[in-house]
Design an enzyme around this catalytic site. Structure first.
Site, PDB file in Angstrom:
ATOM      1  N   THR A  13       0.867  -1.180   0.000  1.00 61.88           N
ATOM      2  CA  THR A  13       0.000   0.000   0.000  1.00 61.88           C
ATOM      3  C   THR A  13       0.903   1.229   0.000  1.00 61.88           C
ATOM      4  O   THR A  13       1.616   1.464   0.986  1.00 61.88           O
ATOM      5  CB  THR A  13      -0.897   0.017   1.249  1.00 61.88           C
ATOM      6  OG1 THR A  13      -1.683  -1.166   1.254  1.00 61.88           O
ATOM      7  CG2 THR A  13      -1.814   1.244   1.231  1.00 61.88           C
ATOM      8  N   LYS A  69      -7.726   1.994  -3.201  1.00 57.47           N
ATOM      9  CA  LYS A  69      -7.467   1.659  -1.786  1.00 57.47           C
ATOM     10  C   LYS A  69      -7.558   2.922  -0.916  1.00 57.47           C
ATOM     11  O   LYS A  69      -8.159   2.911   0.162  1.00 57.47           O
ATOM     12  CB  LYS A  69      -6.086   1.017  -1.673  1.00 57.47           C
ATOM     13  CG  LYS A  69      -5.600   0.852  -0.262  1.00 57.47           C
ATOM     14  CD  LYS A  69      -5.501  -0.565   0.189  1.00 57.47           C
ATOM     15  CE  LYS A  69      -5.207  -0.599   1.691  1.00 57.47           C
ATOM     16  NZ  LYS A  69      -5.154  -1.886   2.259  1.00 57.47           N
ATOM     17  N   LYS A  96      -1.830   5.237   8.493  1.00 60.66           N
ATOM     18  CA  LYS A  96      -0.982   5.255   7.292  1.00 60.66           C
ATOM     19  C   LYS A  96      -1.830   5.478   6.039  1.00 60.66           C
ATOM     20  O   LYS A  96      -1.528   6.329   5.202  1.00 60.66           O
ATOM     21  CB  LYS A  96      -0.221   3.919   7.171  1.00 60.66           C
ATOM     22  CG  LYS A  96       0.544   3.798   5.862  1.00 60.66           C
ATOM     23  CD  LYS A  96       1.035   2.386   5.579  1.00 60.66           C
ATOM     24  CE  LYS A  96       1.572   2.312   4.150  1.00 60.66           C
ATOM     25  NZ  LYS A  96       1.998   0.974   3.748  1.00 60.66           N
TER      26      LYS A  96
END
Ligand code: NAD
Length: 292
Positions: A94, A166, A241
């Site tokens: 990611t 995402k 994050k």
């Protein structure tokens, strides 16, 4: 059966590499940590990323953040140069959309950004969701690999589209979780039981995944982390994050995301107060105590 080079065998990478080996693929793995390598049963151990990529039809990375991904692919002795011609290159980490696009543009072969959701449990059970950006032909070749590691696989568009999906999804998730927590906290003050609010909202316009699958109070959804003292699940540090990546993308593109910015601030405070390893739904405790 495909020959696969796999670099990065952490909490996610090791079970993903195991799933590929279990599906009959020949997987050559590398991680900076020997301990991590040992967790990837059924694979062969390479002495470097370059060695893992040698002769591979697919090269996959699963690394902590954008700088690790850029270094691993484009740094000195990087994977992009080491991968055989015609190999499909895949990053499942990611990371920020900009770095994903930069690495894809610099690699002279089909490159897919393919971040996942589903966490360590999804990786162990091979039920991950893959969000994939990059050329359709590369996606078509790699799809059987994604299906060996996951259950839902979506081709989202060109380079960076997987990371974009995402970031957008997880920003929405954080906002909906905070909203769900606030509704329960207000209900408590009003003398409305958790069960009654759940009964109504889960069948009304307030319905959302944060309520019906991942309910932040114990009781209504027995499998949610709230019933096991908010052990993750999806740790708040990882949510923080992902919110950082979403806000970075918003700044880069000029998108107005005030609720996303607010969610980032609240999760940052939660992590600073010691909630890093707590499930992200545990933020209800901080909100209840008064966050602002
Ligand atoms: P992790 O920290 O457990 O694992 C990362 C691994 O990469 C480590 O074993 C490290 O030694 C290795 N590594 C770092 N640099 C390397 C290099 N240059 N060469 C070889 N190995 C190297 O992280 P994780 O939990 O497995 O997460 C990996 C990625 O997946 C992250 O981007 C994370 O945001 C994402 N992700 C994690 C989860 C989760 O629940 N853990 C869920 C979805 C997505």
């Amino acid at each position: 059966m495909a020959r696969i080079g796999f670099v990065g065998l952490g909490n996610m990478g090791a079970p993903m590499a195991r799933s590929l080996a279990r599906a009959g693929h020949q997987v050559s793995v590398y991680d900076l940590s020997a301990e991590a390598m040992a967790r990837a049963e059924g694979t062969t151990h390479a002495a470097s990323g370059v060695e893992a990529a040698r002769g591979a039809e697919f090269v996959i990375t699963m690394l902590p953040a954008g700088r690790h991904v850029r270094d691993a692919w484009l740094g000195e002795g990087g994977l992009a140069a080491a991968a055989p011609e015609g190999a499909v290159l895949i990053d499942c980490s990611t990371i920020d959309v900009a770095t994903a696009r930069e690495v894809a543009a610099a690699a002279n072969q089909p490159f897919l950004d393919a971040p996942v959701s589903g966490g360590v449990m999804g990786a162990e059970a091979a039920t991950l969701t893959f969000m994939v950006g990059g050329p359709a032909a590369g996606f078509a070749r790699a799809e059987p690999l994604f299906r060996a590691m996951g259950r839902t696989v979506v081709h989202c568009g060109e380079a960076g589209a997987g990371q974009a999906a995402k970031a957008c999804n997880n920003m929405l998730l954080a906002i909906s979780m905070i909203g769900t927590c606030e509704a329960f906290i207000l209900a408590e003050k009003l003398g409305l039981s958790h069960e009654a609010l759940f009964e109504v909202a889960s069948k009304s316009s307030g319905q959302c995944w944060s309520l019906t699958t991942y309910c932040p109070v114990p009781g209504p959804v027995p499998a949610s982390p709230a019933n096991r003292d908010y052990s993750p699940g999806f740790a708040a540090a990882l949510m923080l994050k992902d919110l950082g990546l979403a806000q970075q993308a918003a700044e880069d593109t000029g998108a107005e995301t005030p609720m996303g910015a607010q969610a980032l601030g609240l999760y940052r405070r939660f992590v600073e107060q010691g909630g890093a390893e707590t499930d992200f739904s545990g933020i209800i405790g901080m909100l209840r105590a008064g966050a602002s």
